[in-house]
Design a protein around this motif. Sequence first.
Motif, mmCIF file in Angstrom:
data_model
loop_
_atom_site.group_PDB
_atom_site.id
_atom_site.type_symbol
_atom_site.label_atom_id
_atom_site.label_comp_id
_atom_site.label_asym_id
_atom_site.label_seq_id
_atom_site.Cartn_x
_atom_site.Cartn_y
_atom_site.Cartn_z
ATOM 1 N N PRO A 70 0.910 -1.082 -0.104
ATOM 2 C CA PRO A 70 -0.189 -0.062 -0.136
ATOM 3 C C PRO A 70 1.044 1.385 0.062
ATOM 4 O O PRO A 70 2.164 1.183 0.309
ATOM 5 N N TYR A 71 0.118 2.329 -0.407
ATOM 6 C CA TYR A 71 1.022 3.698 -0.257
ATOM 7 C C TYR A 71 0.173 4.515 0.606
ATOM 8 O O TYR A 71 -1.099 4.480 0.681
ATOM 9 N N LYS A 72 0.882 5.530 1.031
ATOM 10 C CA LYS A 72 0.359 6.517 2.086
ATOM 11 C C LYS A 72 -0.227 7.643 1.378
ATOM 12 O O LYS A 72 -1.066 8.399 2.135
ATOM 13 N N ASN A 73 0.014 8.081 0.078
ATOM 14 C CA ASN A 73 -0.811 9.094 -0.796
ATOM 15 C C ASN A 73 -0.607 8.808 -1.974
ATOM 16 O O ASN A 73 0.168 8.045 -2.682
ATOM 17 N N SER A 74 -1.197 9.859 -3.135
ATOM 18 C CA SER A 74 -1.013 9.869 -4.307
ATOM 19 C C SER A 74 0.149 9.967 -4.749
ATOM 20 O O SER A 74 0.323 9.311 -5.884
ATOM 21 N N TYR A 75 1.012 10.712 -4.223
ATOM 22 C CA TYR A 75 2.722 10.850 -4.918
ATOM 23 C C TYR A 75 3.191 9.571 -4.733
ATOM 24 O O TYR A 75 4.042 9.272 -5.866
ATOM 25 N N GLU A 76 3.176 8.872 -3.683
ATOM 26 C CA GLU A 76 3.760 7.560 -3.653
ATOM 27 C C GLU A 76 3.307 6.614 -4.502
ATOM 28 O O GLU A 76 4.033 6.018 -5.078
ATOM 29 N N TRP A 77 1.892 6.583 -4.757
ATOM 30 C CA TRP A 77 1.275 5.588 -5.660
ATOM 31 C C TRP A 77 1.847 6.131 -7.195
ATOM 32 O O TRP A 77 2.355 5.121 -7.814
ATOM 33 N N LEU A 78 1.805 6.920 -7.472
ATOM 34 C CA LEU A 78 2.267 7.454 -9.149
ATOM 35 C C LEU A 78 3.689 7.358 -9.200
ATOM 36 O O LEU A 78 3.961 6.933 -10.377
ATOM 37 N N LYS A 79 4.368 7.622 -8.265
ATOM 38 C CA LYS A 79 5.946 7.426 -8.213
ATOM 39 C C LYS A 79 6.226 6.012 -8.599
ATOM 40 O O LYS A 79 7.015 5.602 -9.274
ATOM 41 N N ALA A 80 5.524 5.103 -7.803
ATOM 42 C CA ALA A 80 5.578 3.649 -8.016
ATOM 43 C C ALA A 80 5.399 3.179 -9.304
ATOM 44 O O ALA A 80 5.958 2.219 -9.839
ATOM 45 N N LEU A 81 4.096 3.715 -10.117
ATOM 46 C CA LEU A 81 3.920 3.395 -11.342
ATOM 47 C C LEU A 81 4.898 3.640 -12.264
ATOM 48 O O LEU A 81 5.188 2.749 -13.050
ATOM 49 N N ILE A 82 5.524 4.969 -12.175
ATOM 50 C CA ILE A 82 6.284 5.411 -13.112
ATOM 51 C C ILE A 82 7.647 4.544 -12.790
ATOM 52 O O ILE A 82 8.423 4.025 -13.918
ATOM 53 N N GLU A 83 7.918 4.272 -11.588
ATOM 54 C CA GLU A 83 9.038 3.371 -11.485
ATOM 55 C C GLU A 83 8.864 1.908 -12.009
ATOM 56 O O GLU A 83 10.146 1.425 -12.583
ATOM 57 N N MET A 84 7.598 1.305 -12.048
ATOM 58 C CA MET A 84 7.583 0.117 -12.597
ATOM 59 C C MET A 84 7.794 0.161 -13.951
ATOM 60 O O MET A 84 8.181 -0.781 -14.818
ATOM 61 N N GLN A 85 7.176 1.216 -14.651
ATOM 62 C CA GLN A 85 7.474 1.366 -16.100
ATOM 63 C C GLN A 85 8.989 1.331 -16.460
ATOM 64 O O GLN A 85 9.308 0.793 -17.367
ATOM 65 N N ARG A 86 9.828 2.219 -15.762
ATOM 66 C CA ARG A 86 11.229 2.258 -16.072
ATOM 67 C C ARG A 86 11.822 0.888 -15.880
ATOM 68 O O ARG A 86 12.806 0.368 -16.439
ATOM 69 N N THR A 87 11.255 0.393 -14.718
ATOM 70 C CA THR A 87 12.155 -1.031 -14.338
ATOM 71 C C THR A 87 11.540 -2.177 -15.689
ATOM 72 O O THR A 87 12.404 -2.916 -16.176
ATOM 73 N N TRP A 88 10.323 -2.057 -15.956
ATOM 74 C CA TRP A 88 9.860 -2.759 -17.308
ATOM 75 C C TRP A 88 11.037 -2.714 -18.480
ATOM 76 O O TRP A 88 11.220 -3.732 -19.340
ATOM 77 N N VAL A 89 11.165 -1.519 -18.811
ATOM 78 C CA VAL A 89 12.063 -1.123 -19.988
ATOM 79 C C VAL A 89 13.223 -1.220 -19.709
ATOM 80 O O VAL A 89 13.959 -1.824 -20.747
ATOM 81 N N LYS A 90 13.834 -1.097 -18.659
ATOM 82 C CA LYS A 90 15.439 -1.513 -18.443
ATOM 83 C C LYS A 90 15.605 -3.134 -18.433
ATOM 84 O O LYS A 90 16.449 -3.730 -18.699
ATOM 85 N N ALA A 91 14.469 -3.799 -17.948
ATOM 86 C CA ALA A 91 14.471 -5.299 -17.981
ATOM 87 C C ALA A 91 14.965 -6.008 -19.392
ATOM 88 O O ALA A 91 15.337 -6.980 -19.333
ATOM 89 N N GLU B 27 -2.008 10.208 -14.776
ATOM 90 C CA GLU B 27 -2.062 8.845 -14.476
ATOM 91 C C GLU B 27 -2.365 8.000 -15.655
ATOM 92 O O GLU B 27 -1.563 7.098 -16.012
ATOM 93 N N GLU B 28 -3.131 8.609 -16.617
ATOM 94 C CA GLU B 28 -3.465 7.905 -17.894
ATOM 95 C C GLU B 28 -2.411 7.918 -18.811
ATOM 96 O O GLU B 28 -1.551 6.819 -19.378
ATOM 97 N N MET B 29 -1.532 9.169 -18.777
ATOM 98 C CA MET B 29 -0.179 9.089 -19.520
ATOM 99 C C MET B 29 1.110 8.342 -18.953
ATOM 100 O O MET B 29 1.855 8.006 -19.591
ATOM 101 N N VAL B 30 0.889 8.096 -17.504
ATOM 102 C CA VAL B 30 1.935 7.205 -16.923
ATOM 103 C C VAL B 30 1.843 5.703 -17.589
ATOM 104 O O VAL B 30 2.571 5.116 -17.983
ATOM 105 N N GLY B 31 0.495 5.111 -17.820
ATOM 106 C CA GLY B 31 0.264 4.109 -18.328
ATOM 107 C C GLY B 31 0.781 4.020 -19.719
ATOM 108 O O GLY B 31 1.272 3.043 -20.406
ATOM 109 N N ASN B 32 0.697 5.093 -20.407
ATOM 110 C CA ASN B 32 1.046 5.105 -21.931
ATOM 111 C C ASN B 32 2.544 5.356 -22.209
ATOM 112 O O ASN B 32 2.882 5.184 -23.352
ATOM 113 N N LEU B 33 3.474 5.460 -21.104
ATOM 114 C CA LEU B 33 4.760 5.484 -21.141
ATOM 115 C C LEU B 33 5.404 4.411 -21.856
ATOM 116 O O LEU B 33 6.274 4.377 -22.856
ATOM 117 N N SER B 34 4.781 3.268 -21.807
ATOM 118 C CA SER B 34 5.189 2.074 -22.457
ATOM 119 C C SER B 34 4.443 1.651 -23.523
ATOM 120 O O SER B 34 5.120 0.791 -24.356
#
Length: 644
Positions: free
Chosen positions: A296-317, A471-478
């Motif tokens: 879980p996340y304490k707020n919106s900032y932490e949630w959206l940051k985790a989404l972006i970082e997962m997108q970055r992890t996916w492309v780096k992998a 948030e939608e554009m974070v999904g569009n990153l990949s």
Amino acid sequence: MANDTRRKNPLKWEGNYVSQTPVWPTEPDIAVIKNLAKQHLSAEIAGTIEAYKLEITHFAYGAFNKLYLVSYSGHEAKYLFRVTSPVIPFFKTESEVATLAYLRTNTSIPVPRAIAWNSSSDNDLGFEWILMNKVAGVELRSVWRQISWQRKLELVDEVAGFVHQLQARPFDALGSLYFKSALTAHQSEDNTATEALFEEQPQESGLEGPVKFVEIKGNMAATSATTGTLQSGIDTTNGDGNNAQSIPKEAAKNKDQEPAPQSPESTVEEQFVVGPLFSWVYWLGARLYLPGHRGPYKNSYEWLKALIEMQRTWVKAGRVDDDSDYGSDFEEEAPEIKKACQQYLDILPSICPENDKTPPSLYHHDLNSANILVDPETFAITGIVDWETINILPRWRATDYPKFLKSEDPASNIEPPIPSYENGQTVETDTRDQWDNWILRGRYDEAMKRLSDDYESTMSPEPRKTQREFEEMVGNLSDYINAAQYWLEKNKAGIEHNKKMQEENAADGDKNEIGRDLEQATPSNEASLVGEVPRPKSELAPEEDTKAHIPTLPGVLPISAITVPEDVASTHLEALKLEEPALSNIPKAGLAESVCAKGGNSNPQKGEMTQEPVIEKKSEDIEAKAPAVPTVPEFDLRSCAPAG
């Protein structure tokens, strides 16, 4: 870019990176389903259950689920046995059962009752499954044309009441709901059944590490109308060797959906916790086994940051062989995706401040007319279904119109005539549907305003619109990197303005703190000498109390107010083949309901029907149109929110 230690995702997917569905490894065995139903319905059906009286038939197929109707000769009640593919092992099943239990004990929303379930595929059936009662009624979409206009208005009011019950019960964190006992037990187990992509497990929070959760605090219970529980607890001693779980009928029963009485032994805070959140960014294809913070996340900032970082992890992998989550041009776009991920991380504080305190709540993202069940004669709501992959989200994300009311706004402020519906869906019926849905959305707004003091401010276009687009554009990153880059360019001026405003507000806050310290250190007799008492903020004129009215994101400019360099706009529009929408004569809000009421039985067809997932049923063949604009739908199959 491939890693030699990588292994393929054991769950197969078909389709392309735009639209994917899991491949069922095998068909569920009807004989095993019958045996499980016989075993777990013993508390539901009086006497000894005779196998020859028990009938299992196909009911519906969804992207991730297969549903079977369970009936017993001489027994009026019907049941559904739902088998699920291992898209999100353990978490999806456990969260849905816990969410249904929470809703039945804390709200009056009519939802199914889970009778028994197994959140592991290590059983005789070979799949996770849930056995629940079948809620009476028919899908709203099947009778929508038959319902009178007055009843439609009342139905909208009732749905608004259900949504308000969810929003009136805030939580302390973002994520999904689980039984505390289930997550605790899962964390203590040696979870090696799921094959991972890496030989050496990364030491980051994710599926391979300890499962995190946030306990529900007492302040949440204090804001609820009722704090109840399934009083008899969960039975895991059924002796079938399959570790299936069940809720005793007496504990799960909730007559007329009234909240169950409180139990002194177990409260809401003790039974439920907030755990990992559901998003296709975390779970689709190879992503399921990548390390990352899933909540879980304490707020919106932490949630959206985790989404972006997962997108970055996916492309780096790098690409995984035979994984359809990767487009043919992945290697070419990878550097741009990495760069865009960093740009989105850089502007995140301007979108959602790190100290954001917006209270999150449960949000049913798929309230379409197939998930609302009604009595076929009275059209009274009998059930709200499809509660899997339901998240606890911030108010800016959890406040929206139900899907069955969504459609394009009317192109004219002149009421269209009521068409003939005998020829099915036509331009005329679509036009009328848009008009009626627009009126019904106004009705929904009025109902929510009566129920919630902050609804109007929460639904305001800005900054909510900017946050949702982000948030939608974070999904569009990949998937749609051009769209994500275009959004950045288009909103650059607004983002910079917002950042400046936040810095100024922060500086003003520091000055105010210093001023308050000076006031406390230096006594003042000014008020007593003049004979005045300082006025409370509520009595100040609007211009005197500007800070009290600053929204969460002060100063965000509407997209229409931002100037984009022609070369930038034309380049991205060319790449996306998008056209800027022309301003049409949109009707103004606030038209009297009587404008449309004179239509009598103007029975609109569901405007958003073409955006729903395809469900195969006995005699139905529903076709889904592809969206006109190449953006990922708000919650399509990729959101892990299957139909059925």
